[in-house]
Scaffold this active site. Sequence first.
Site, PDB file in Angstrom:
ATOM      1  N   GLY A  37       0.812  -0.174  -5.043  1.00  0.00           N
ATOM      2  CA  GLY A  37       0.878   1.680  -4.154  1.00  0.00           C
ATOM      3  C   GLY A  37       1.563   2.574  -4.883  1.00  0.00           C
ATOM      4  N   ARG A  41       6.927   0.626  -8.890  1.00  0.00           N
ATOM      5  CA  ARG A  41       6.586  -0.506  -8.680  1.00  0.00           C
ATOM      6  C   ARG A  41       5.664  -1.224  -9.258  1.00  0.00           C
ATOM      7  NH1 ARG A  41       3.594  -2.306  -3.399  1.00  0.00           N
ATOM      8  NH2 ARG A  41       5.810  -0.438  -2.516  1.00  0.00           N
ATOM      9  N   ARG A  60      -1.906  11.725 -14.248  1.00  0.00           N
ATOM     10  CA  ARG A  60      -1.406  12.007 -12.848  1.00  0.00           C
ATOM     11  C   ARG A  60       0.347  10.786 -12.736  1.00  0.00           C
ATOM     12  NH1 ARG A  60      -5.289  14.329  -8.402  1.00  0.00           N
ATOM     13  NH2 ARG A  60      -6.625  15.068  -9.802  1.00  0.00           N
ATOM     14  N   ARG A 104      -4.024  -6.703  -4.894  1.00  0.00           N
ATOM     15  CA  ARG A 104      -2.984  -5.806  -4.511  1.00  0.00           C
ATOM     16  C   ARG A 104      -1.833  -5.953  -3.950  1.00  0.00           C
ATOM     17  NH1 ARG A 104      -0.486  -1.653  -1.791  1.00  0.00           N
ATOM     18  NH2 ARG A 104      -0.811  -2.325   0.606  1.00  0.00           N
ATOM     19  N   THR A 107       2.947  -2.978   0.899  1.00  0.00           N
ATOM     20  CA  THR A 107       3.559  -3.645   2.097  1.00  0.00           C
ATOM     21  C   THR A 107       2.877  -3.906   3.058  1.00  0.00           C
ATOM     22  OG1 THR A 107       4.870  -1.287   1.987  1.00  0.00           O
ATOM     23  CG2 THR A 107       5.589  -2.892   0.815  1.00  0.00           C
ATOM     24  N   GLU A 191      -4.243   0.495   2.743  1.00  0.00           N
ATOM     25  CA  GLU A 191      -5.187  -0.093   1.801  1.00  0.00           C
ATOM     26  C   GLU A 191      -6.121  -0.781   1.020  1.00  0.00           C
ATOM     27  OE1 GLU A 191      -2.013   0.604   1.290  1.00  0.00           O
ATOM     28  OE2 GLU A 191      -1.934   2.589   1.078  1.00  0.00           O
ATOM     29  N   ASP A 214       7.968  -3.495   7.918  1.00  0.00           N
ATOM     30  CA  ASP A 214       8.681  -2.803   8.604  1.00  0.00           C
ATOM     31  C   ASP A 214       8.148  -3.488   9.776  1.00  0.00           C
ATOM     32  OD1 ASP A 214       6.654  -1.372   7.316  1.00  0.00           O
ATOM     33  OD2 ASP A 214       7.930   0.614   7.804  1.00  0.00           O
TER      34      ASP A 214
HETATM   35  N1  HPA Z   1       1.856   1.797   8.700  1.00  0.00           N
HETATM   36  C1  HPA Z   1       0.465   1.757   8.100  1.00  0.00           C
HETATM   37  N2  HPA Z   1       1.227   1.044   6.719  1.00  0.00           N
HETATM   38  C2  HPA Z   1       2.011   0.636   6.576  1.00  0.00           C
HETATM   39  C3  HPA Z   1       3.604   0.349   7.288  1.00  0.00           C
HETATM   40  C4  HPA Z   1       3.542   0.851   8.807  1.00  0.00           C
HETATM   41  O1  HPA Z   1       4.083   0.883   9.457  1.00  0.00           O
HETATM   42  N3  HPA Z   1       4.592  -0.511   6.088  1.00  0.00           N
HETATM   43  C5  HPA Z   1       3.652  -0.348   5.128  1.00  0.00           C
HETATM   44  N4  HPA Z   1       2.234  -0.440   5.512  1.00  0.00           N
END
Ligand code: HPA
Length: 236
Positions: A37, A41, A60, A104, A107, A191, A214
Amino acid sequence: MLFILCLWYSLKVGDDMSTVHINAKKEDIAKIVIMPGDPLRAKFIAEEYLDNYKLVNTSRNMYGYTGYYKGKRVSVIPSGMGNASMGIYSYELYNNYDVDVIIRVGTCGTYKKDVNLYETVLVDTSYSNSSYGKNLGYNENHIKSSKRINEKIEEASNKCGINVLKSNIHNTDTFYNKNEFNYDCLGVEMETFALFVNAMIFNKDASALLTVSDNLVLNSKITAKEREKSTINMIV
Ligand code: HPA
């Protein structure tokens, strides 16, 4: 005659011309694209893993690179965040740059207590209530990743001894979303749905490898700086 010459020139040059959002030359984008994304990275992946790489997109500040990984030509082009941005970049890569495969590398948050941060997830099916597909005539709320590419990814991860969790993923258009947890999925990201819809439209391949950044149940997360570099297991 002048008109014919101009038409011929614009059609010929058209081959090398950039799209609305990508200013790379057509021949500078490989048939296989790795798609994080975050542009930082993309830079990190190119610097760490590619030989003879060059900067091919600057539009961009979405810096994109093409180089060689173990002799295979690949591009690393960022998607930006969300289905809207992924939708634009993957559409133009498939449609205008004749890209065959987009993987892709991003995360996700997890809804599962027992899934650890940094775990690698291989997406099987993306579930979404995004309007992205509907706007293009695709009315289902779910779409599968490429079986062919997923098999290759599983083969490679077995060879490298990297554990990959194969799972369905919830795709959302709303990051700050307290009302839409989908506990049938391992986690959530923003995505894959647009990417898989575009792959279907153009009869191309798309897959997604995600690092768990997360835990939405335990409220734990990895830092932004760590996120930038947390692609290691997804790339090797
Ligand atoms: N929500 C949506 N997209 C994400 C999250 C999330 O908590 N963490 C990483 N991508």
